[in-house]
Design a protein around this motif. Sequence first.
Motif, short mmCIF file in Angstrom:
data_model
loop_
_atom_site.label_atom_id
_atom_site.label_comp_id
_atom_site.label_asym_id
_atom_site.label_seq_id
_atom_site.Cartn_x
_atom_site.Cartn_y
_atom_site.Cartn_z
N PRO A 41 0.81 -1.24 0.00
CA PRO A 41 0.00 0.00 0.00
C PRO A 41 0.83 1.28 0.00
N ALA A 42 1.90 1.33 0.78
CA ALA A 42 2.73 2.54 0.81
C ALA A 42 3.33 2.83 -0.56
N GLN A 43 3.76 1.80 -1.26
CA GLN A 43 4.34 1.99 -2.59
C GLN A 43 3.28 2.43 -3.59
N ARG A 44 2.07 1.92 -3.42
CA ARG A 44 0.98 2.33 -4.31
C ARG A 44 0.67 3.81 -4.11
N LEU A 45 0.70 4.27 -2.86
CA LEU A 45 0.42 5.68 -2.57
C LEU A 45 1.53 6.58 -3.11
N ILE A 46 2.77 6.14 -2.99
CA ILE A 46 3.89 6.90 -3.56
C ILE A 46 3.75 6.99 -5.08
N PHE A 47 3.39 5.88 -5.71
CA PHE A 47 3.17 5.87 -7.16
C PHE A 47 2.07 6.86 -7.54
N LEU A 48 0.97 6.84 -6.77
CA LEU A 48 -0.15 7.74 -7.03
C LEU A 48 0.28 9.20 -6.88
N GLU A 49 1.06 9.49 -5.85
CA GLU A 49 1.54 10.87 -5.66
C GLU A 49 2.38 11.32 -6.85
N THR A 50 3.26 10.46 -7.32
CA THR A 50 4.11 10.80 -8.46
C THR A 50 3.27 11.09 -9.70
N GLU A 51 2.28 10.25 -9.96
CA GLU A 51 1.45 10.42 -11.14
C GLU A 51 0.57 11.67 -11.04
N LEU A 52 -0.04 11.89 -9.88
CA LEU A 52 -0.86 13.10 -9.70
C LEU A 52 0.00 14.35 -9.83
N GLY A 53 1.19 14.32 -9.26
CA GLY A 53 2.11 15.45 -9.37
C GLY A 53 2.46 15.75 -10.82
#
Length: 170
Positions: A41-53
């Motif tokens: 889950p933490a890696q998925r959230l980091i991935f999401l942050e990168t993409e949204l950014g």
Amino acid sequence: MRVLGIDPGLTRCGLGVVDGRAGRASMVAVGVVRTPADAEPAQRLIFLETELGAWMDRFSPEVVAVERVFADTNVTSVMTTAHATAIALLTAGKRGIPVVFHTPTEVKAAVTGSGRADKAQVTVMVTRILKLAEAPRPADAADALALAICHLWRGAATARLEALARAGAR
């Protein structure tokens, strides 16, 4: 005004960028971020942050419109949606972009005229409003565009009324 609509989700997060004002809207971009299903889950959230950014940096929205999480019987689903919502808030906050929330009922009413519309009706109206050749897929993408349209048509007007009220109170 340029609005980035976000339909938050940890598995699929819908994104839609719309330019316009009340009564007029045109699509700039639409997509879905799919996080790696096998990641923690933490890696998925980091991935999401990168993409949204990346979307925020590329499209420079003036505001981010996010669907308000509502309570459901499936607590796990609500929690993962809340996590994705927090990432949207964090990512926009780091860039100084204001974030507004709209309820699903508010979004449906804005684009279809009925707060009880189903997903198919929302998708049909988003396609018509934005004069798209074909409906955005999957539904998360159409929902993100609907959020952006809702903010253009309702949220901006509400913000103007609130500003007038604050000015009159002085």
